[in-house]
Design a protein around this motif. Sequence first.
Motif, PDB file in Angstrom:
ATOM      1  N   ALA A  21       2.670  13.256  -0.839  1.00  0.00           N
ATOM      2  CA  ALA A  21       3.229  14.252  -1.756  1.00  0.00           C
ATOM      3  C   ALA A  21       4.119  13.642  -2.824  1.00  0.00           C
ATOM      4  CB  ALA A  21       4.029  15.289  -0.959  1.00  0.00           C
ATOM      5  N   ALA A  22       4.800  12.525  -2.517  1.00  0.00           N
ATOM      6  CA  ALA A  22       5.864  12.069  -3.410  1.00  0.00           C
ATOM      7  C   ALA A  22       5.660  10.698  -4.053  1.00  0.00           C
ATOM      8  CB  ALA A  22       7.192  12.055  -2.644  1.00  0.00           C
ATOM      9  N   PHE A  23       4.796   9.862  -3.522  1.00  0.00           N
ATOM     10  CA  PHE A  23       4.752   8.483  -4.011  1.00  0.00           C
ATOM     11  C   PHE A  23       4.331   8.385  -5.476  1.00  0.00           C
ATOM     12  CE2 PHE A  23       2.879   4.206  -4.440  1.00  0.00           C
ATOM     13  CZ  PHE A  23       4.044   3.483  -4.236  1.00  0.00           C
ATOM     14  N   THR A  24       3.286   9.087  -5.864  1.00  0.00           N
ATOM     15  CA  THR A  24       2.863   9.011  -7.268  1.00  0.00           C
ATOM     16  C   THR A  24       3.928   9.601  -8.192  1.00  0.00           C
ATOM     17  OG1 THR A  24       1.597  11.060  -7.049  1.00  0.00           O
ATOM     18  CG2 THR A  24       0.386   9.008  -6.780  1.00  0.00           C
ATOM     19  N   LEU A  25       4.624  10.640  -7.731  1.00  0.00           N
ATOM     20  CA  LEU A  25       5.713  11.206  -8.532  1.00  0.00           C
ATOM     21  C   LEU A  25       6.859  10.205  -8.676  1.00  0.00           C
ATOM     22  CD1 LEU A  25       5.734  14.794  -6.998  1.00  0.00           C
ATOM     23  CD2 LEU A  25       4.789  14.092  -9.217  1.00  0.00           C
ATOM     24  N   GLY A  99      -0.164   2.054   2.610  1.00  0.00           N
ATOM     25  CA  GLY A  99      -1.013   3.209   2.313  1.00  0.00           C
ATOM     26  C   GLY A  99      -0.259   4.343   1.652  1.00  0.00           C
ATOM     27  N   PHE A 100       0.850   4.044   0.994  1.00  0.00           N
ATOM     28  CA  PHE A 100       1.637   5.100   0.360  1.00  0.00           C
ATOM     29  C   PHE A 100       0.801   5.803  -0.705  1.00  0.00           C
ATOM     30  CE2 PHE A 100       5.477   2.171   1.170  1.00  0.00           C
ATOM     31  CZ  PHE A 100       5.583   2.630   2.471  1.00  0.00           C
ATOM     32  N   GLY A 101       0.887   7.111  -0.723  1.00  0.00           N
ATOM     33  CA  GLY A 101       0.182   7.892  -1.721  1.00  0.00           C
ATOM     34  C   GLY A 101      -1.218   8.295  -1.324  1.00  0.00           C
ATOM     35  N   ARG A 102      -1.700   7.838  -0.190  1.00  0.00           N
ATOM     36  CA  ARG A 102      -3.063   8.191   0.191  1.00  0.00           C
ATOM     37  C   ARG A 102      -3.190   8.648   1.628  1.00  0.00           C
ATOM     38  NH1 ARG A 102      -5.438   5.134   3.801  1.00  0.00           N
ATOM     39  NH2 ARG A 102      -4.779   3.001   4.038  1.00  0.00           N
ATOM     40  N   GLY A 103      -2.184   8.455   2.446  1.00  0.00           N
ATOM     41  CA  GLY A 103      -2.291   8.798   3.866  1.00  0.00           C
ATOM     42  C   GLY A 103      -2.963   7.678   4.619  1.00  0.00           C
ATOM     43  N   ALA A 104      -2.549   7.496   5.844  1.00  0.00           N
ATOM     44  CA  ALA A 104      -3.135   6.408   6.610  1.00  0.00           C
ATOM     45  C   ALA A 104      -3.372   6.783   8.053  1.00  0.00           C
ATOM     46  CB  ALA A 104      -2.231   5.171   6.546  1.00  0.00           C
ATOM     47  N   ASN A 105      -2.829   7.870   8.487  1.00  0.00           N
ATOM     48  CA  ASN A 105      -3.041   8.177   9.887  1.00  0.00           C
ATOM     49  C   ASN A 105      -3.320   9.645  10.142  1.00  0.00           C
ATOM     50  OD1 ASN A 105      -3.447   7.108  12.335  1.00  0.00           O
ATOM     51  ND2 ASN A 105      -1.387   7.437  13.050  1.00  0.00           N
ATOM     52  N   GLY A 106      -2.680  10.538   9.457  1.00  0.00           N
ATOM     53  CA  GLY A 106      -2.999  11.943   9.637  1.00  0.00           C
ATOM     54  C   GLY A 106      -4.413  12.204   9.161  1.00  0.00           C
ATOM     55  N   SER A 107      -4.881  11.355   8.281  1.00  0.00           N
ATOM     56  CA  SER A 107      -6.272  11.371   7.852  1.00  0.00           C
ATOM     57  C   SER A 107      -6.864  10.047   8.298  1.00  0.00           C
ATOM     58  CB  SER A 107      -6.348  11.514   6.330  1.00  0.00           C
ATOM     59  OG  SER A 107      -5.712  10.435   5.707  1.00  0.00           O
ATOM     60  N   ALA A 108      -8.089   9.833   7.957  1.00  0.00           N
ATOM     61  CA  ALA A 108      -8.715   8.580   8.361  1.00  0.00           C
ATOM     62  C   ALA A 108      -7.926   7.414   7.806  1.00  0.00           C
ATOM     63  CB  ALA A 108     -10.149   8.535   7.855  1.00  0.00           C
ATOM     64  N   GLY A 146       5.364  16.443   6.717  1.00  0.00           N
ATOM     65  CA  GLY A 146       5.912  15.396   5.854  1.00  0.00           C
ATOM     66  C   GLY A 146       5.894  15.799   4.391  1.00  0.00           C
ATOM     67  N   ALA A 147       4.804  16.414   3.942  1.00  0.00           N
ATOM     68  CA  ALA A 147       4.728  16.866   2.550  1.00  0.00           C
ATOM     69  C   ALA A 147       5.788  17.932   2.275  1.00  0.00           C
ATOM     70  CB  ALA A 147       3.330  17.408   2.246  1.00  0.00           C
ATOM     71  N   LEU A 148       5.991  18.836   3.228  1.00  0.00           N
ATOM     72  CA  LEU A 148       7.031  19.855   3.077  1.00  0.00           C
ATOM     73  C   LEU A 148       8.418  19.208   3.010  1.00  0.00           C
ATOM     74  CD1 LEU A 148       8.009  22.812   3.052  1.00  0.00           C
ATOM     75  CD2 LEU A 148       8.033  22.697   5.552  1.00  0.00           C
TER      76      LEU A 148
END
Length: 187
Positions: A21-25, A99-108, A146-148
């Motif tokens: 949610a926040a890394f690209t920002l 893996g900041f900005g893309r997810g690494a565990n909640g997703s593949a 985490g996004a919240l």
Amino acid sequence: LMVLLTLSGSGRSIGQGAMVAAFTLYLRALGWSATAIGTVLMGALLFGTLLTIIIGPLSDRGGRRAFLLGYDALQALVALVAMLTTSPWLLVTAAVIGGFGRGANGSAGPFSPVEQAWLAIELPIQRRGRIFSANSAVGFIGMGIGALLAALPAWWMGHAMNAPDYRLLFALPLAGSLASFTLMWLA
């Protein structure tokens, strides 16, 4: 063991959800161009793909627990680096590895095959589908939490976040990785 593995993954996924949610920002608040941000995210995706191909077979020989402990320790380290510096090279390295900005565990992610292989060994065939589904769902719920959590500071402050505000959000993947490491240690 199954509960510890699932809880361990949820700790990681909360931090990853915050970074999705926040890394690209954060990079934008640092003044990075869209091209630079896209390049960093591409690098993280390619690195994650490479790790996925390599880590699964290696964990068959090297032990799944050791790989997951190493992953959590490395995630904590890169979150700490990202929290303490704005150096572009250090941020890029941390982002690609973490893996900041893309997810690494909640997703593949590159270590999901390791976790799933460990679960498969421990579970009878008839329970695997239910447990794998629950494990994935917990990861996605963690990413949503985490996004919240990443969105709440701007809401509390009543204005858009600036770069130093975003740096504080790296406490979420740091704490999640340390919690995950502790749970994995107990597994």
